[in-house]
Design an enzyme around this catalytic site. Structure first.
Site, PDB file in Angstrom:
ATOM      1  N   LYS A 256       0.831  -1.208   0.000  1.00 21.25           N
ATOM      2  CA  LYS A 256       0.000   0.000   0.000  1.00 21.25           C
ATOM      3  C   LYS A 256       0.861   1.252   0.000  1.00 21.25           C
ATOM      4  CE  LYS A 256      -4.398  -1.321   1.835  1.00 21.25           C
ATOM      5  NZ  LYS A 256      -5.520  -1.109   2.662  1.00 21.25           N
ATOM      6  N   ARG A 257       2.013   1.147   0.605  1.00 21.12           N
ATOM      7  CA  ARG A 257       2.853   2.336   0.717  1.00 21.12           C
ATOM      8  C   ARG A 257       3.704   2.557  -0.530  1.00 21.12           C
ATOM      9  NH1 ARG A 257       6.665   1.897   4.262  1.00 21.12           N
ATOM     10  NH2 ARG A 257       6.070  -0.234   4.767  1.00 21.12           N
TER      11      ARG A 257
END
Ligand code: GLU
Ligand code: ZN
Length: 497
Positions: A256-257
């Site tokens: 997600k990052r």
């Protein structure tokens, strides 16, 4: 009675941006519903009050709308169904299938350590204690000590989970809140779900869900809101399909990052929903017999089969998606392309003052722009020179094509003279021919001779085809910009700002 057409569900938790993996899960569920006359149910799994935010719910709804995969039923919200979960909890408790546990995490860890057990997990300590409910005690679900739970999975075959490795999991938190497995299974039963199609990350919890489903069936849990012999007994287990995970270029699970996983950002950059959905269809599936990779939704609905989904990780390849998007853009009818560009041209984000957009000029440029962009978000940068009083000059382009090129002043002067003569015949063809002569006069190829002109007029070294751009810009503005750049160069002035 089991419904005679499939009922599938998409059950996201609103804990963040809408992930491309969720979009793929939604699509495969939607495809099964569409190809079978079934029902696509949307269920928001928002039991985790600390992690859920209302804006993420909005994000889910707007992403599904953008993707053209609206639900046939729902959205149901787990947060509005707690009464139902408490009914199930009471029924399971009364049947002796849950027990209260007073252990803290540290106590469990200490006991495991003393016993030489390194794998974390609950040791069943409170199972035989007969503690009463309440007083902040969690409720654990009794799992079998022996045997295996088999998850029959359409994609993976039978996946076996030994019961020994499964602890008595917490079904209800100390504060009374039902946890994932309980709420998820009660809902799948209540909503008469026939196919559970979801990400592979949930496969390890599926045996627990199956045990829960069997437990509820064993006590006569019904889909009509009652417990006990009734006209609507617990339906049979649904069909399970766990979709392969998505990985990045390094073949690591999408992060997600680090990876661009938010569907919202693709929408905002100007990917087309049809292209995006087409690409999602290639993540773990593809048309049989390697038919084309570009296909319509209808074809996907016709061709898709859950059993053809493969189980190896699928590479989410942004470059391939972008390439495909460009193909979709080029295939659009010109008028559709123009309409699709509107949000980028007329919104607040457009890089020119409100009101200076010129519809006719844009329309004149649109065909060549359509040939060159991969995403609609690139369009303003291709046409902004038409709507700005002075072009937005990219410093690097200025340096390379003008300040750093000794021939640039001569090229600009020669072009100015040549173009002045064309005022009455201001067409891309005539401008092309004139520029060819300018190039020859300085002993350069056309491409090299164009660069100073392009940067002076449009501000950048890359952009739409130059002569079409000059034609649309018109003689007055073209010649003024050439003069302006020429003057700045002879001043040795800095990059215009
Ligand atoms: N709410 C779960 C999640 O977002 C998915 C539940 C399911 O599909 O069964 O991970
Ligand atoms: Zn305990």
């Amino acid at each position: 009675m089991a419904p005679d057409t499939p009922r599938v569900r998409f059950a996201p938790s609103p804990t963040g941006y809408f992930h491309v993996g969720s979009a793929r899960t939604a699509l495969f569920n939607w495809l099964v519903a569409r190809q079978s006359g079934g029902t696509f149910v949307l269920r928001i799994e928002d039991t985790d009050a600390e992690r859920n935010r209302e804006e993420w719910v909005d994000g889910i709804l707007s992403a599904l709308h953008w993707l053209g995969m609206e639900a046939d039923e729902g959205p149901y919200r787990q947060s509005l169904r707690t009464g139902r979960y408490h009914q199930a909890i009471d029924a399971l408790w009364d049947a002796g299938l849950l027990y209260a546990c007073a252990c803290t995490h540290d106590e469990v860890t200490a006991r495991n350590k003393a016993a030489g057990i390194l794998t974390p997990g609950y040791d069943g300590h409170c199972r035989a204690l007969g503690l009463p409910r309440g007083e902040g005690r969690a409720l654990r679900f009794i799992t079998p000590d022996e045997g295996t739970v088999v998850v029959p999975d359409v994609i993976r075959g039978d996946v076996e989970f030994p019961c020994q490795a499964m602890d008595d999991f917490v079904a209800v938190k100390g504060n009374g809140a039902p946890l994932f497995v309980l709420a998820n299974v009660v809902d799948d039963i209540d909503m008469a779900i026939t196919h559970v199609i979801r990400g592979e990350d949930l496969l390890p919890t599926t045996p627990k869900g199956i045990l829960m489903w069997d437990a509820l069936a064993g006590i006569g849990w019904t889909t009509d809101g009652t417990v006990g012999p009734a006209e609507e007994p617990t339906p049979p287990l649904p069909v399970f399909a766990h979709l392969p995970m998505l990985v990045n270029e390094a073949r690591k699970k999408l992060s997600k990052r680090k990876d661009p996983v938010a569907v919202e950002t693709y929408r905002d950059q100007g990917y087309l929903p049809d292209a995006f959905v087409n690409y999602l269809g290639l993540l773990g599936w593809g048309p049989p017999n390697d038919r084309a990779e570009v296909f319509t939704r209808d074809q996907m609905v016709d061709w898709f089969a859950l059993a053809d989904v493969n189980h190896s990780p699928a590479f989410f390849d942004v470059a391939k998606l972008t390439h495909m998007n460009g193909e979709y853009i080029r295939a659009m009818a010109p008028e559709d392309f123009i309409e699709a560009c509107r949000p980028w041209l007329e919104g607040d984000s457009a890089p020119w003052p409100a009101g200076s957009f010129d519809e006719a000029a844009f329309r004149a440029m649109a065909p060549v722009v359509q040939e060159r962009v991969a995403v609609l978000g690139e369009v303003p940068g291709m046409v902004d020179f038409l709507f700005l009083d002075t072009p937005d000059i990219d410093p690097d382009s200025w340096q390379k094509a003008l300040a750093g090129d000794d021939d640039a002043p001569a090229i600009l002067s020669a072009a100015t003279a040549a173009y002045e003569a064309l005022r009455a015949d201001w067409t891309a063809g005539a401008l092309h021919a004139a520029t060819l002569e300018v190039a020859e006069s300085v002993g350069r190829k056309l491409g090299k001779a164009q660069a100073p002109v392009r940067v002076a007029v449009t501000g950048r070294r890359v952009g739409p085809p130059l002569f079409e751009a000059l034609e649309v810009l018109g003689p007055d503005r073209t010649l003024a910009r050439l003069a302006d750049a020429r003057a700045r160069l002879s001043d040795g002035g800095p990059v215009p700002t």
